[in-house]
Design an enzyme around this catalytic site. Structure first.
Site, PDB file in Angstrom:
ATOM      1  N   ASP A 141       6.472 -11.211  -3.505  1.00  0.00           N
ATOM      2  CA  ASP A 141       5.223 -11.286  -2.761  1.00  0.00           C
ATOM      3  C   ASP A 141       5.328 -12.521  -1.870  1.00  0.00           C
ATOM      4  O   ASP A 141       5.456 -13.632  -2.380  1.00  0.00           O
ATOM      5  CB  ASP A 141       4.071 -11.434  -3.768  1.00  0.00           C
ATOM      6  CG  ASP A 141       2.777 -10.852  -3.276  1.00  0.00           C
ATOM      7  OD1 ASP A 141       2.424 -11.150  -2.122  1.00  0.00           O
ATOM      8  OD2 ASP A 141       2.115 -10.125  -4.045  1.00  0.00           O
TER       9      ASP A 141
ATOM     10  N   ASP B 255       1.499 -10.681   1.831  1.00  0.00           N
ATOM     11  CA  ASP B 255       0.079 -10.831   1.524  1.00  0.00           C
ATOM     12  C   ASP B 255      -0.758 -10.961   2.802  1.00  0.00           C
ATOM     13  O   ASP B 255      -0.382 -11.699   3.718  1.00  0.00           O
ATOM     14  CB  ASP B 255      -0.085 -12.097   0.662  1.00  0.00           C
ATOM     15  CG  ASP B 255      -1.477 -12.242   0.086  1.00  0.00           C
ATOM     16  OD1 ASP B 255      -1.872 -11.387  -0.736  1.00  0.00           O
ATOM     17  OD2 ASP B 255      -2.178 -13.207   0.449  1.00  0.00           O
TER      18      ASP B 255
ATOM     19  N   GLU C  97       0.549  -6.001   3.640  1.00  0.00           N
ATOM     20  CA  GLU C  97      -0.804  -5.695   3.168  1.00  0.00           C
ATOM     21  C   GLU C  97      -1.706  -5.697   4.397  1.00  0.00           C
ATOM     22  O   GLU C  97      -1.929  -6.745   5.009  1.00  0.00           O
ATOM     23  CB  GLU C  97      -1.301  -6.741   2.149  1.00  0.00           C
ATOM     24  CG  GLU C  97      -2.618  -6.317   1.532  1.00  0.00           C
ATOM     25  CD  GLU C  97      -3.396  -7.421   0.817  1.00  0.00           C
ATOM     26  OE1 GLU C  97      -4.402  -7.105   0.162  1.00  0.00           O
ATOM     27  OE2 GLU C  97      -3.018  -8.602   0.912  1.00  0.00           O
TER      28      GLU C  97
ATOM     29  N   HIS D 157      -3.651  -5.010  -8.504  1.00  0.00           N
ATOM     30  CA  HIS D 157      -4.322  -6.077  -9.248  1.00  0.00           C
ATOM     31  C   HIS D 157      -5.656  -6.450  -8.613  1.00  0.00           C
ATOM     32  O   HIS D 157      -6.365  -7.298  -9.140  1.00  0.00           O
ATOM     33  CB  HIS D 157      -3.398  -7.293  -9.301  1.00  0.00           C
ATOM     34  CG  HIS D 157      -3.151  -7.854  -7.923  1.00  0.00           C
ATOM     35  ND1 HIS D 157      -2.534  -7.129  -6.921  1.00  0.00           N
ATOM     36  CD2 HIS D 157      -3.464  -9.045  -7.370  1.00  0.00           C
ATOM     37  CE1 HIS D 157      -2.478  -7.864  -5.821  1.00  0.00           C
ATOM     38  NE2 HIS D 157      -3.031  -9.037  -6.070  1.00  0.00           N
TER      39      HIS D 157
HETATM   40  C1  NOJ Z   1      -4.487 -10.362  -1.438  1.00  0.00           C
HETATM   41  C2  NOJ Z   1      -4.051 -10.424  -2.860  1.00  0.00           C
HETATM   42  O1  NOJ Z   1      -3.680  -9.140  -3.284  1.00  0.00           O
HETATM   43  C3  NOJ Z   1      -5.208 -11.001  -3.654  1.00  0.00           C
HETATM   44  O2  NOJ Z   1      -5.003 -10.907  -5.025  1.00  0.00           O
HETATM   45  C4  NOJ Z   1      -5.405 -12.429  -3.204  1.00  0.00           C
HETATM   46  O3  NOJ Z   1      -6.536 -12.970  -3.855  1.00  0.00           O
HETATM   47  C5  NOJ Z   1      -5.601 -12.513  -1.696  1.00  0.00           C
HETATM   48  N1  NOJ Z   1      -4.679 -11.699  -0.969  1.00  0.00           N
HETATM   49  C6  NOJ Z   1      -5.411 -13.935  -1.208  1.00  0.00           C
HETATM   50  O4  NOJ Z   1      -4.061 -14.283  -1.251  1.00  0.00           O
END
Ligand code: NOJ
Ligand code: MG
Length: 524
Positions: free
Chosen positions: A89, A191, A254, A316
């Site tokens: 990640d 991310d 993402e 998650h």
């Molecule tokens: C997306 C992540 O999947 C999440 O768990 C996180 O809190 C936020 N980005 C900030 O990094």
């Protein structure tokens, strides 16, 4: 198939109640046996854990809680030995406020790293520089007393946003990517990629006129200027060029945007961006056949000709699929995920159907939930430890885990489902095996076909093989409509146990809550 591991909750090997890398290594045979292709690990870097690893204090290290670099190299080799891939990640939008870069940056206004983060003077009234709202609630700006300026944070105040307009920061982050690529990782899930750069001048975001009090604070505004900027696409193309220089690496972004803007993250044939902009629509869409059908058609139609689709059904961050649609439909969802065209991503624990886990108020750990209580957006319920067997603490740990287990862990665990050929786990395994043995599932064409009410049906075709998938989303019997001039040659899979097949004509009817995967042949 990409399998997401949330390392804190997968397997603890050192009796601290938190999962770790050595724990993952212990479970690799299980993952290989399940039939996955790649593992994506949520962050394992040194972190104060304010956002459980998404607040990174060193992009090139391993948190002592999870292990160390030597342990990581061992895990990577073990993954590769089993013919699997390992994705990390990459968190480029922000760091932890404990990262040495930020410690320097906040040290003084003339520190060379000052502009590695986004600092601004107060508005004329002394308040924050603009109206932006953090995704976790409250202003996106935090006042720094020492240097008399605000800094920007899209998430927690302890997750300051990095300044991707600063060439030195960009170079430093590319060095991070190289560090892991040189070690042999097979790619990254990136991310909040669409957040990575903000509009020049940081204008106020427009008000969202559809906002209601049951929405999150973030949704009060439309994130027009804080996300999805043209410059972010240029950065994404740079990441891709770097990954391509290494060969055979994958980048997953993402990206949460409507189809038309989402599809742009593939880039263009001469300037590719990420291989897979994550597609969360199976998580977001209502669970009914008609609207799923519309959603799938619109997504497929939005893809560029060279763009390979992908589907995510849990994470998650999202509620558990079995909690949302129930246990019987979770089996149908498994068939949908594994028979649609494109790369599927699944989340640890969904293969045994972990459902709603109640987290008592004293055990809530998710900062997003703690900051905006009462909205039902807590993420802890999807982050509970994996129940491996019926021994103490479900074989996850030998001490009380950091989050509670699913209440039904004594009956719902891997060992029990492993032995039961009718379990959800066995269904996942057999569907994954079918994806490998049938090119029509792995790479075949995709076509939605007519179906009875509440039934979602489509064909997958490749090299003369034609498969029909028919999913009954209702709890009543439904007619199975076969395309004209075809009949069923073979039942490849049903979400219901074979013992029930004798009770109905398999080529004419779908039982309640049944999904069928059939091989068709032409009638002569
Ligand atoms: C997306 C992540 O999947 C999440 O768990 C996180 O809190 C936020 N980005 C900030 O990094
Ligand atoms: Mg541990």
């Amino acid at each position: 198939m990409i399998y997401q591991i949330y390392p804190r909750s997968f397997q603890d090997s050192d009796a601290d109640g938190v999962g770790d890398l050595a724990g993952i290594e212990l479970r690799l045979d299980y993952l290989a046996g399940l039939g996955i292709d790649a593992i994506w690990l949520s962050p394992i870097y040194p972190s104060p854990m304010a956002d459980f690893g998404y607040d990174v204090a060193d992009f090139c290290g391993i948190d002592a809680m999870f292990g160390d670099l030597a342990g990581f190299d061992r895990l990577l080799a073990a993954v590769h030995n089993r013919g699997l891939r390992l994705l990390l990640d990459f968190v480029p939008n922000h760091s932890s406020d404990q990262h040495p870069w930020f410690v320097e940056s906040r040290g003084s206004r003339d520190n060379p790293k000052r502009d590695w983060y986004i600092w601004r003077d107060p508005a004329p009234d002394g308040g924050p520089p603009n109206n932006w709202i953090s995704d976790f609630g409250g202003s996106s700006w935090e006042w720094d007393e020492t240097t008399g300026q605000y800094y920007l944070h899209a998430f927690l105040a302890s997750q300051p946003d990095l300044n991707w307009r600063k060439p030195e920061l960009r170079e430093a982050m590319v060095t991070v990517l190289r560090f892991w690529l040189d070690r042999g990782v097979d790619g990254f899930r990136i991310d909040v990629l669409w957040h990575i750069i903000k509009a020049e001048g940081l204008p106020d975001n427009p008000i969202n006129t559809h906002w209601t009090p049951d929405c999150t604070q973030r949704d009060r505004l439309v994130q027009v200027y804080s996300t999805d900027q043209p410059e972010a696409h240029a950065i994404s193309a740079e990441f891709r060029a770097l990954a391509d220089r290494y060969g055979d690496r994958v980048l997953i972004g993402e990206i949460c945007l409507p189809n038309d803007r989402h599809a742009r993250w593939y880039g263009t044939p001469d300037r590719l961006q990420v291989h897979l902009p994550f597609n969360f629509q199976l998580i977001e869409n209502a669970w009914d056949a008609a609207s799923l059908r519309r959603m799938i058609a619109a997504y497929e139609a939005s893809l560029p000709a060279f763009g390979w689709p992908n589907w995510v059904i849990g994470s998650h961050d999202a509620p558990r699929i079995a909690a949302r649609i129930g246990e019987t439909q979770a089996r149908v969802a498994a068939m949908l995920l594994l028979t649609l065209r494109g790369t599927p991503t699944m989340y640890q624990g969904d293969e045994i159907g972990i459902g709603e886990v109640k987290i008592s108020p004293d055990r809530v750990r998710d900062p997003q939930d703690l900051r905006q209580p009462g909205l039902g957006i807590g993420r802890d319920r999807s982050r509970t430890p994996i129940p491996w067997n019926a021994s103490a603490y479900a074989g996850f740990s030998t001490v009380e885990p950091w989050l509670p287990l699913n209440e039904d862990w004594r009956e719902r665990n891997f060992e029990i489902q492993d032995r039961d050929s009718n379990s959800l786990l066995s269904l996942y395994r057999s569907l994954l095996a079918l994806r490998r043995s049938h090119d029509a599932l792995a790479i075949g064409d995709f076509k939605l076909v007519d179906a009875a009410e509440d039934v979602l049906a489509y064909q997958r075709r490749h090299a003369g093989e034609c498969l029909l998938i028919a999913l009954n989303l209702s709890d009543a019997m439904r007619t199975l409509m076969l395309p004209t001039d075809t009949c069923v040659e073979e039942v490849l899979a049903s979400t219901l146990p074979p013992s029930t097949w004798a009770l109905r004509p398999l080529d004419a009817a779908l039982a309640p809550n049944e999904g069928l995967l059939l091989r068709l042949k032409e009638k002569h």
